[in-house]
Each structure stands twice: as C-alpha cells, then as structure tokens.
Design an enzyme around this catalytic site. Structure first.
Site, short mmCIF file in Angstrom:
data_model
loop_
_atom_site.label_atom_id
_atom_site.label_comp_id
_atom_site.label_asym_id
_atom_site.label_seq_id
_atom_site.Cartn_x
_atom_site.Cartn_y
_atom_site.Cartn_z
CB CYS A 55 -0.90 0.03 1.41
SG CYS A 55 -1.98 1.46 1.49
CB CYS A 59 -1.21 3.70 8.18
SG CYS A 59 -2.18 4.30 6.88
CB CYS A 62 -0.97 -0.45 8.13
SG CYS A 62 -1.45 -1.64 7.18
CB CYS A 99 -15.85 -6.71 6.76
SG CYS A 99 -17.00 -6.27 7.91
CB CYS A 130 -18.71 -4.33 5.51
SG CYS A 130 -17.69 -2.94 6.01
CB CYS A 190 -18.31 0.69 9.24
SG CYS A 190 -17.23 0.03 10.57
NE ARG A 262 -17.85 -4.72 14.03
CZ ARG A 262 -18.25 -4.28 12.67
NH1 ARG A 262 -17.24 -3.84 12.15
NH2 ARG A 262 -19.38 -4.37 12.35
N1 SAM Z 1 -6.89 0.83 3.30
C1 SAM Z 1 -7.90 1.03 3.88
C2 SAM Z 1 -7.92 2.29 4.84
O1 SAM Z 1 -7.08 2.26 5.49
O2 SAM Z 1 -9.20 2.76 5.26
C3 SAM Z 1 -8.67 -0.30 4.54
C4 SAM Z 1 -7.95 -1.26 5.10
S1 SAM Z 1 -7.31 -0.58 6.66
C5 SAM Z 1 -6.17 -1.99 6.98
C6 SAM Z 1 -8.70 -0.53 7.76
C7 SAM Z 1 -8.34 -0.13 9.41
O3 SAM Z 1 -7.76 -1.22 10.05
C8 SAM Z 1 -7.64 1.09 9.36
O4 SAM Z 1 -8.08 2.22 9.25
C9 SAM Z 1 -7.03 1.05 10.86
O5 SAM Z 1 -8.09 1.49 11.94
C10 SAM Z 1 -7.38 -0.67 11.25
N2 SAM Z 1 -5.78 -0.92 11.46
C11 SAM Z 1 -4.82 -1.44 10.32
N3 SAM Z 1 -3.76 -2.06 11.15
C12 SAM Z 1 -3.91 -1.89 12.30
C13 SAM Z 1 -3.23 -2.49 13.53
N4 SAM Z 1 -2.08 -2.89 13.64
N5 SAM Z 1 -3.82 -2.39 14.75
C14 SAM Z 1 -5.16 -1.88 14.92
N6 SAM Z 1 -6.03 -1.50 13.94
C15 SAM Z 1 -5.49 -1.64 12.49
FE1 SF4 Z 2 -2.77 1.28 3.50
FE2 SF4 Z 2 -2.85 0.04 5.71
FE3 SF4 Z 2 -2.79 2.62 5.37
FE4 SF4 Z 2 -5.10 1.08 4.88
S1 SF4 Z 2 -4.22 1.29 6.98
S2 SF4 Z 2 -4.35 2.84 3.97
S3 SF4 Z 2 -4.06 -0.74 4.01
S4 SF4 Z 2 -1.02 1.35 4.88
#
Ligand code: SAM
Ligand code: SF4
Ligand code: DTB
Length: 340
Positions: A55, A59, A62, A99, A130, A190, A262
């Site tokens: 990606c 973040c 992530c 989802c 979702c 959500c 949730r």
């Molecule tokens: N890429 C899209 C986004 O960022 O909206 C969708 C997938 S992203 C993995 C969805 C959500 O998962 C993120 O917004 C975050 O809140 C949560 N998330 C991701 N990694 C996480 C982690 N290590 N611990 C807790 N929540 C996490």
């Molecule tokens: Fe990409 Fe992870 Fe950020 Fe979603 S949370 S935008 S998958 S880096």
C-alpha cells in the site's frame, strides 16, 4: 422520550466522561445501552483481506504499508471464487456480515468493478456486505451503492491533532471527505479508530468528538486496540491500560447511543475479563473468525465458549429478525384470540 443523539459535544464534556469513576462510567454506558439494544446480543462480522500489502500510504500502525519493513507477503486482488468460499464458511460459523478489506490508498474503476462482483456474490449468500478500500471519488461511491453495498468502513483512526504522528500521506480532511461521499450515497457508515498508539486521553476524547459530531452518527463504530506489528514505526509503543480501553468504549456508547460499537482488532492481546467489561460498557459488535486482515483474531471456538460463559448470543441477520418478529406478532394474535 427525549432524543438521545447529540451532535454538539465539547471536548471538555467528553474528557469529563472519560475522567468519571470507573463504576459510574460503566453504569451510565450500560443504562443507555439497555435503552437502545438487547444487552446480550452481539453482532458478528468476519473479515477477509481481498488485496494484501504494497500500500502506498504510510500508516504507522499497518503491516500493509510498502513503507513499513514488515514480513508480510503481498497478494493481488483475490479471485471471486475464493471470496465466495470464505464468505460461505463465515456464514456457516454464524457471521451475518462479511467485510472485505483492500490495501489501497484509492482504487481504479477496473478493480472496483471486480469488488462490485464480490459484493453481489456475498449479498447473494444472504450476508450483509462491508468493504474498506481507502479513498473514494463520488462516482466510485455511487458504483458501490448501485452494487447494493450495506456498509463502508473508513476509520478516522485518531484525533486530528495526533494524526500527523501516525500518517503523513493523507490528511484528516481526506478521511472526512470520503465519509461524506459514503453518506451522500446512503451507504451505512462504519468509522472508528485505534487506541494504544501513544495518543493522550485528550486525543481519544478529540477523536470521539469528531465521530459524534458528524451530521449523522456512524451506524457502526469500531474501536481497535493497536496490534503491534514488527517492522512498523509503532512497534514497541507502550501498551495502553486495558481499563482505559474499556473507558473509551463506554464513552463511545454514551456519545453514540444508537450506534453499534465494535470491539475490533487487538482481542488476542486481551483477557476474557477485559472483553467482558467491554460488552458491559456497551460494545455490541465484534470481528469473529481466526483472522482479521493480516493478523490473528481469537479462534471461533474460543469466542463461542466465551459467549456461553457470559450468556451472550450472536445477533441474527436482519432477515431472520424479521421472520422472528412476524412469528411473534402471529403468536400475539393467537394468544389474544385464546384469551378473549
Ligand atoms: N486501506 C484501507 C484504509 O486504510 O481505510 C482499508 C484497510 S485498513 C487495514 C482498515 C483499518 O484497519 C485502518 O483504518 C485501521 O483503523 C485498522 N488497522 C490497521 N492496522 C491495524 C493495527 N495494526 N492495529 C489496529 N488496527 C489496525
Ligand atoms: Fe494502506 Fe494499511 Fe494505511 Fe489502509 S491502513 S491505507 S492498508 S497502509
Ligand atoms: C477496523 O476498524 N478494524 C478492522 C476493519 N475495520 C477493517 C481491521 C483491523 C486490522 C488489524 C490488523 C490486520 O489484521 O492487518
């Protein structure tokens, strides 16, 4: 009855709630919860990563960011048959919503067309749908609406003040804009966040204020505990006190009394007692099934045992609830006739 939903919360009011003695806070949250919901029913959703890793966002939490040196194996968009199989399995285990998450900053219309087919396939199995796909344009939100999508997940993640410490490749306003596009199309929203990223209590209050002061409350509010993934910048962050997590769940319930709250990522790191406190604080939804997107979730069997010990039940699908209501009203008519 007075309307319990407000959209004008101040930061001080929310901090005041977070500061309450624990018992007072849980009592208030539980009281409101009981007015709006059956306190012993929990909605369960199962997650599937339909496109994994690589990606372009950064973040800090992530596993899927190309900028983070994690061990994750990237995967292209899954074939539809694989999605169908996973959804069928989730349904058989009792999940009512499926989802699908993709590691995209935003997506091409070609990819979105394939996601539309996935949504239709899952819908045809009789499950709620979702997706969480990153940023959306107006026309893409419309495509999802036309596909019959039930929910779009797009988290604010943290406060506007703390956001820059966690993500730099997009702005808070980008997130709010996508949420507005989803609302505009009449898709259920959500949206929630992650706790335990090193943010302060004030940041948690500020994130909740953003969510609660949206023109309409998200129908579903996921509260995640950070899952610490090796190789991400947030790996090694000091763990959050579980009581602080429960407090935040309780305040979420108070601010958004009609929303599903949730209990999301991070349950593998929580003991049963903490999870039970979350349900008492007003959480009434969770992710179910051994995998989240790229990290582990408790085994389905363990969750079923926990529910048994707590006297909790899975919420049925809306379809089943409608049938139940119908049976219930027929039964009432029959009883009235018997007693007249
Ligand atoms: N890429 C899209 C986004 O960022 O909206 C969708 C997938 S992203 C993995 C969805 C959500 O998962 C993120 O917004 C975050 O809140 C949560 N998330 C991701 N990694 C996480 C982690 N290590 N611990 C807790 N929540 C996490
Ligand atoms: Fe990409 Fe992870 Fe950020 Fe979603 S949370 S935008 S998958 S880096
Ligand atoms: C949400 O708030 N949490 C879910 C879902 N919405 C998409 C995702 C949690 C991801 C946890 C880390 C992982 O498994 O990659």
């Amino acid at each position: 009855m007075t309307d319990v939903t407000r959209h004008d919360w101040s930061l001080e009011e929310i901090e005041g709630l977070l500061d309450l003695p624990f018992n007072d806070l849980l009592y208030r949250a539980q009281t409101l919860h009981r007015e709006q919901f059956d306190p012993n029913r929990v909605q369960v959703s199962t997650l599937l990563s339909i496109k994994t890793g690589a990606c372009s966002e950064d973040c800090g939490y992530c596993s899927q960011s190309a900028k983070n040196a994690t061990e994750l194996e990237r995967e292209k968009l899954l074939p539809i048959e694989e999605v169908q199989r996973a959804a069928q399995e989730a349904k058989e285990k009792g999940a009512t919503r499926f989802c699908m998450g993709a590691a995209w900053r935003n997506q091409t219309d070609k990819n979105l067309q394939r996601v539309v087919e996935m949504i239709r396939t899952v819908h045809d199995l009789g499950m709620e749908t979702c997706v969480t796909l990153g940023m959306l344009s107006d026309s893409q939100a419309q495509m999802l609406k036309e596909a019959g999508l039930d929910y779009y997940n797009h988290n604010l993640d943290t406060s506007p003040e703390f956001y820059g410490n966690v993500v730099t490749t997009r702005t808070y306003q980008d997130r709010l804009d996508t949420l507005a596009r989803i609302r505009e199309q009449g898709i259920n929203v959500c949206s929630g966040g992650i706790l335990g990223m090193g943010e302060s209590r004030r940041d948690r209050a500020s994130m909740l204020r953003e969510l609660a002061n949206l023109p309409k409350h998200p129908e579903s509010v996921p509260i995640n505990m950070l899952v610490q993934v090796e190789g991400t910048p947030l790996y090694g962050t000091e763990a959050l006190d579980p009581f602080e997590f429960v407090r935040t769940v309780a305040v979420t319930r108070i601010l958004m009394p009609k929303s599903y709250v949730r209990l999301s990522a991070g349950r593998t790191g929580m003991n049963d007692q903490t999870q039970a406190l979350c349900f008492m604080a007003g959480a009434n939804s969770m992710f179910y099934g051994e995998r989240l997107l790229t990290t582990d979730n408790p085994e389905a069997d363990a969750d079923r045992k926990l529910f048994q010990r707590l006297g909790l039940h899975f919420e049925e699908s809306l379809e089943l609830q409608a049938t139940e209501k119908e049976c219930d009203s027929k039964r009432k008519v029959r009883l009235a006739a018997e007693f007249s």
